[in-house]
Design a protein around this motif. Structure first.
Motif, short mmCIF file in Angstrom:
data_model
loop_
_atom_site.label_atom_id
_atom_site.label_comp_id
_atom_site.label_asym_id
_atom_site.label_seq_id
_atom_site.Cartn_x
_atom_site.Cartn_y
_atom_site.Cartn_z
N GLY A 75 -40.93 18.03 -36.43
CA GLY A 75 -42.34 18.19 -36.78
C GLY A 75 -43.26 18.14 -35.57
O GLY A 75 -44.45 18.47 -35.69
N MET A 79 -46.99 20.53 -34.46
CA MET A 79 -48.20 19.72 -34.25
C MET A 79 -48.81 20.00 -32.87
O MET A 79 -50.03 20.13 -32.72
CB MET A 79 -47.86 18.23 -34.35
N ILE A 80 -47.94 20.11 -31.85
CA ILE A 80 -48.44 20.41 -30.50
C ILE A 80 -49.07 21.80 -30.47
O ILE A 80 -50.15 22.01 -29.90
CB ILE A 80 -47.28 20.30 -29.48
N THR A 83 -52.39 21.65 -32.10
CA THR A 83 -53.37 21.00 -31.23
C THR A 83 -53.90 21.98 -30.20
O THR A 83 -55.12 22.07 -29.98
CB THR A 83 -52.72 19.80 -30.53
N ASN A 102 -58.56 27.84 -40.03
CA ASN A 102 -58.07 27.46 -41.36
C ASN A 102 -56.54 27.55 -41.42
O ASN A 102 -55.86 26.69 -42.00
CB ASN A 102 -58.71 28.37 -42.41
N THR A 105 -55.15 24.54 -39.40
CA THR A 105 -55.20 23.29 -40.17
C THR A 105 -54.20 23.29 -41.32
O THR A 105 -53.65 22.25 -41.67
CB THR A 105 -56.61 23.04 -40.71
N VAL A 108 -50.95 22.12 -39.88
CA VAL A 108 -50.92 20.65 -39.74
C VAL A 108 -50.65 20.00 -41.09
O VAL A 108 -49.79 19.10 -41.21
CB VAL A 108 -52.25 20.13 -39.13
N ASP A 109 -51.36 20.46 -42.13
CA ASP A 109 -51.17 19.88 -43.47
C ASP A 109 -49.73 20.10 -43.96
O ASP A 109 -49.09 19.19 -44.49
CB ASP A 109 -52.14 20.53 -44.46
N VAL A 111 -46.92 20.79 -42.26
CA VAL A 111 -45.92 20.03 -41.50
C VAL A 111 -45.95 18.56 -41.91
O VAL A 111 -44.90 17.94 -42.13
CB VAL A 111 -46.16 20.19 -39.98
N SER A 112 -47.16 18.00 -42.04
CA SER A 112 -47.27 16.59 -42.42
C SER A 112 -46.62 16.34 -43.78
O SER A 112 -45.83 15.39 -43.93
CB SER A 112 -48.74 16.17 -42.48
#
Lengths: 160, 102
Positions: A75, A79-80, A83, A102, A105, A108-109, A111-112
């Motif tokens: 993950g 994320m990197i 960023t 969008n 983001t 990010v959502d 992957v989390s």
């Protein structure tokens, strides 16, 4: 010290594979095939260790936890990348850059929530997996609502 | 050391460092989200805050795990952030869409 060295080697392998996937733009090994191979490798390892005289359940739990660590390591590259994207794409690219942000983001959502779900299942924390699953179900509605809202607000602004 | 004990120690070490590294990466994404939230207009800020609640919630949930730092109360905060954050984003996006929010 040997455990930290082995962890570093494992992290390097997983990160290299994840970055390779990202660079290629698609899965190097198809996701279904990868999951089947991982399950077969897990069963084979557990079987071998069991027949060498180890207890079945603690061995399986340890291997599943190592798999959860691999999911967490995998993950990190998205994320990197997200960023870098959030810092890279500023307002100088025009009003439609909102949709790019969008998408970032959304990554990010996603992957989390996927990390929460898969790692929660592998370490047998069903609450972690359940929260990740509920959050996963909200992601398309959140992204869609934001994009829809921006579209209409932008349209109203251009009509003035 | 037996093979199971070796594997258990390796699993604990690998899981700790993996979660720690993931939380650091999530923190970096959170900084990007704060930048988006501070520099953008209303809906872009809403999007940035939404991502920030996501990465905060996931990091809080990870530190609440007994395998890591075992901070029990962080779990409730994480669930509230993840669920209420998503619902709040949808509601506010809907309000911005229908209202005069430029």
């Amino acid at each position: 010290m040997i455990f930290e060295i082995l962890t570093a080697v494992y992290a390097a392998l997983v990160l290299a594979y994840a970055f390779w996937n990202i660079k290629r733009g698609s899965f190097v090994v198809g996701l279904g095939k990868f999951v089947v191979c991982a399950v077969v490798a897990f069963l084979a390892l557990v079987g071998v260790l069991y027949f060498r005289g180890n207890d079945l359940w603690p061995t399986a739990l340890a291997l599943m936890k190592i798999g959860a660590a691999g999911v967490l390591f995998a993950g990190i590259p998205p994320m990197i990348a997200a960023t870098i994207g959030l810092f890279r794409f500023g307002d100088e690219y025009g009003s439609n850059i909102f949709y790019v942000r969008n998408h970032i983001t959304g990554i990010v959502d996603t992957v989390s929530s996927l990390v929460m779900m898969v790692a929660g299942l592998l370490i047998l924390r069903i609450d972690l997996a359940a929260v990740g699953f509920f959050f996963f179900m909200f992601i398309p509605f959140t992204g869609g609502a934001l994009a829809n809202s921006y579209y209409y607000v932008n349209q109203r602004r251009s009509e003035r | 050391m037996s093979e199971t004990a070796f594997l258990s120690n390796l699993a604990d070490t690998a899981f700790f460092w993996a979660a720690f590294a993931f939380m650091v990466a999530a923190t970096a994404a959170g900084l990007g989200a704060i930048r988006v939230a501070l520099k953008g207009e209303a809906i872009t800020s809403l999007m940035g805050v939404s991502v920030f609640t996501t990465v905060t919630g996931v990091s809080l949930y990870l530190i609440s795990l007994p395998e890591l730092f075992n901070v029990g109360f962080a779990r409730d905060t994480a669930i509230a952030l993840l669920v209420v954050g998503s619902i709040g984003t949808i509601i506010f996006a809907r309000l911005f869409r229908t209202g005069d929010s430029s």
